[in-house]
Scaffold this motif. Structure first.
Motif, PDB file in Angstrom:
ATOM      1  N   ILE A  77       0.838  -1.204   0.000  1.00 25.92           N
ATOM      2  CA  ILE A  77       0.000   0.000   0.000  1.00 25.92           C
ATOM      3  C   ILE A  77       0.869   1.249   0.000  1.00 25.92           C
ATOM      4  O   ILE A  77       0.632   2.202  -0.768  1.00 25.92           O
ATOM      5  N   GLN A  78       1.901   1.256   0.834  1.00 25.99           N
ATOM      6  CA  GLN A  78       2.792   2.424   0.864  1.00 25.99           C
ATOM      7  C   GLN A  78       3.526   2.592  -0.462  1.00 25.99           C
ATOM      8  O   GLN A  78       3.724   3.710  -0.945  1.00 25.99           O
TER       9      GLN A  78
ATOM     10  N   ARG B 229       1.224   4.150  -2.923  1.00 25.40           N
ATOM     11  CA  ARG B 229       1.116   5.595  -2.647  1.00 25.40           C
ATOM     12  C   ARG B 229       2.326   6.346  -3.174  1.00 25.40           C
ATOM     13  O   ARG B 229       2.202   7.387  -3.833  1.00 25.40           O
TER      14      ARG B 229
ATOM     15  N   SER C 131      -3.680   6.594  -8.128  1.00 28.98           N
ATOM     16  CA  SER C 131      -4.793   7.514  -7.888  1.00 28.98           C
ATOM     17  C   SER C 131      -5.834   6.924  -6.947  1.00 28.98           C
ATOM     18  O   SER C 131      -6.588   7.667  -6.306  1.00 28.98           O
TER      19      SER C 131
ATOM     20  N   ILE D  84      -6.278   3.338  -4.200  1.00 31.88           N
ATOM     21  CA  ILE D  84      -5.697   2.121  -3.616  1.00 31.88           C
ATOM     22  C   ILE D  84      -6.775   1.467  -2.773  1.00 31.88           C
ATOM     23  O   ILE D  84      -7.233   2.038  -1.775  1.00 31.88           O
TER      24      ILE D  84
ATOM     25  N   ARG E   4      -5.739   2.641   5.878  1.00 30.84           N
ATOM     26  CA  ARG E   4      -6.020   4.044   5.538  1.00 30.84           C
ATOM     27  C   ARG E   4      -4.825   4.937   5.873  1.00 30.84           C
ATOM     28  O   ARG E   4      -4.479   5.851   5.120  1.00 30.84           O
TER      29      ARG E   4
ATOM     30  N   TYR F  43      -1.744   4.105   5.854  1.00 33.89           N
ATOM     31  CA  TYR F  43      -0.622   3.852   4.957  1.00 33.89           C
ATOM     32  C   TYR F  43      -0.861   4.390   3.550  1.00 33.89           C
ATOM     33  O   TYR F  43       0.063   4.427   2.746  1.00 33.89           O
ATOM     34  N   GLY F  44      -2.105   4.783   3.258  1.00 30.64           N
ATOM     35  CA  GLY F  44      -2.364   5.375   1.950  1.00 30.64           C
ATOM     36  C   GLY F  44      -3.538   4.806   1.195  1.00 30.64           C
ATOM     37  O   GLY F  44      -3.838   5.251   0.085  1.00 30.64           O
TER      38      GLY F  44
ATOM     39  N   THR G  80      -7.133   4.414  -0.222  1.00 29.87           N
ATOM     40  CA  THR G  80      -8.240   5.352  -0.425  1.00 29.87           C
ATOM     41  C   THR G  80      -9.592   4.682  -0.228  1.00 29.87           C
ATOM     42  O   THR G  80     -10.597   5.357  -0.015  1.00 29.87           O
TER      43      THR G  80
END
Length: 376
Positions: A199-200, A203, A208, A210, A224, A226-227, A229
């Protein structure tokens, strides 16, 4: 040779046994490490439970960081006192794959791992195997020098150990394996240590959207941070339909970080036509995949694998350490708990619950050796 304490697996399915072992002196291209921290990885759990075969007795553990205490006669770029993390994939640097920047697939791996004597033995002389020729659940260990990466100032071994496995595996799969494009959409199935790193990575790659997918709501909440969406519970009846409901025709890239045939099939199902599904999780031995051929012929989907980040481990670990230094890669947040070496079996029991991201074992050197102060 020195005597030290290690957590030895003597029988599959039983707890690790903390006992004394002998650690050999370094060969010319090796260093001996005083281990300060080791992450507990689901790969280790596979060997402990027998879902992946191993010889016995064995010291598992590979997500490691520590302090160099002695070096072999041919080692020139490391010295005692250096703080390092260790890569699971030592390489020759000369074969076709190494020259193509794919050191994780070194063609001479067995050759460069060969030693004239066992690295570990029990006091009675019985050889003890090492997972990946590392065997990090030991207070001291041997590491090939070209698999050791110096940790920069400001990166403690407490989080530096994560760089050696879950971070290089997850972030590397994004950049080296799937080569995620900026602006693309991503789904991540399994949000433990490796999944959180994926996930990171997505990001950082500029995705755009994840979508984090897991069965555990606590992990989804952490995703959430870690990035991610969007989040989805993996127990939904039709995961592909749920992803399409969020993002239209599916995602450009999916990553499977669980290690099962079911989740591998789901990873292919959630990508849109021409999308790429990347398998990262280690599946139990004997696992076979049954996938719809039409996804490849008519939808032009791609299915790829990524092992340990699909790249140059030493270079990538050094770069990810810098990302952490600059606040762009979250590592402290990934450490759910730090436990003492004596509690290692408790740590593995906690991992089975699925409610942790990473448990890190702090070895005794952290409390009884003043030279380890920086490692904390």
């Amino acid at each position: 040779m020195i005597t030290t304490r290690a957590a030895v697996l003597t029988k599959v399915g039983e707890p690790l046994h903390l006992t004394d072992i002998h650690v050999d002196d370094p060969e010319p291209h090796e260093v001996r490490i005083a281990v300060t921290h080791v992450g507990l990885c689901h790969s280790d759990l596979h060997y402990i439970t027998g879902t992946v075969a191993t010889e016995l007795p064995v010291v598992v553990g590979h997500e490691v960081a520590g302090i160099v205490e002695s070096v072999g006669s041919a080692v020139t770029d490391l010295r005692p006192g250096d703080r390092v993390t260790g890569a699971l994939t030592p390489s020759c640097g000369e074969c076709a794959n190494c020259n193509a920047a794919r050191s994780t697939q070194c063609q001479r791996l067995d050759e460069i791992r060969r030693r004239p004597r066992p690295a570990y033995t029990l006091p009675d002389g019985t050889p003890v195997a090492r997972l990946g020729d590392l065997g990090a659940f030991s207070e001291h260990m041997l590491l090939r020098a070209n698999a050791a990466v110096k940790l920069p100032d400001g990166v403690s071994t407490r989080v530096g150990c994560l760089l050696s496995c879950c971070v290089v595996t997850g972030v590397g799969a994004v950049f080296r394996g799937a080569q995620v494009r900026p602006g693309s959409t991503v789904a991540v199935i399994g949000c433990g240590g490796v999944g959180s790193a994926i996930i990171q990575g997505a990001r950082l790659a500029g995705a755009s959207a994840i979508v984090a997918i897991d069965l555990d709501e606590q992990r989804l909440r952490a995703a959430r941070g870690y990035g991610a969406t969007h989040t989805l519970n993996g127990g939904t009846d039709d995961l592909a339909a749920a992803v399409r409901a969020l993002l239209g025709d599916g995602v450009d890239y999916s990553f499977e970080a669980v290690g099962s045939a079911r989740t591998a099939a789901a990873a292919l199902a959630v990508v849109r036509p021409t999308g790429t599904a990347c398998l990262v999780g280690i599946a139990p031995g004997g696992t076979e995949l049954t996938l719809p051929a039409s996804d490849f012929f008519f939808s032009e989907k791609r299915l790829i694998g990524s092992y340990m980040g699909s790249g140059q481990a030493r270079e990538d670990i050094a770069q990810f350490a810098r990302l952490y230094q600059h606040g762009r890669l979250l590592l402290d947040e990934m450490v759910t708990e730090v436990i003492d070496f004596d509690r290692i079996n408790e740590g593995f029991e906690a991992m089975k619950s699925g409610e942790v991201t990473r448990i890190v074992v702090a070895m005794p050197i952290c409390s009884d050796n003043p030279t380890a102060e920086e490692a904390r």
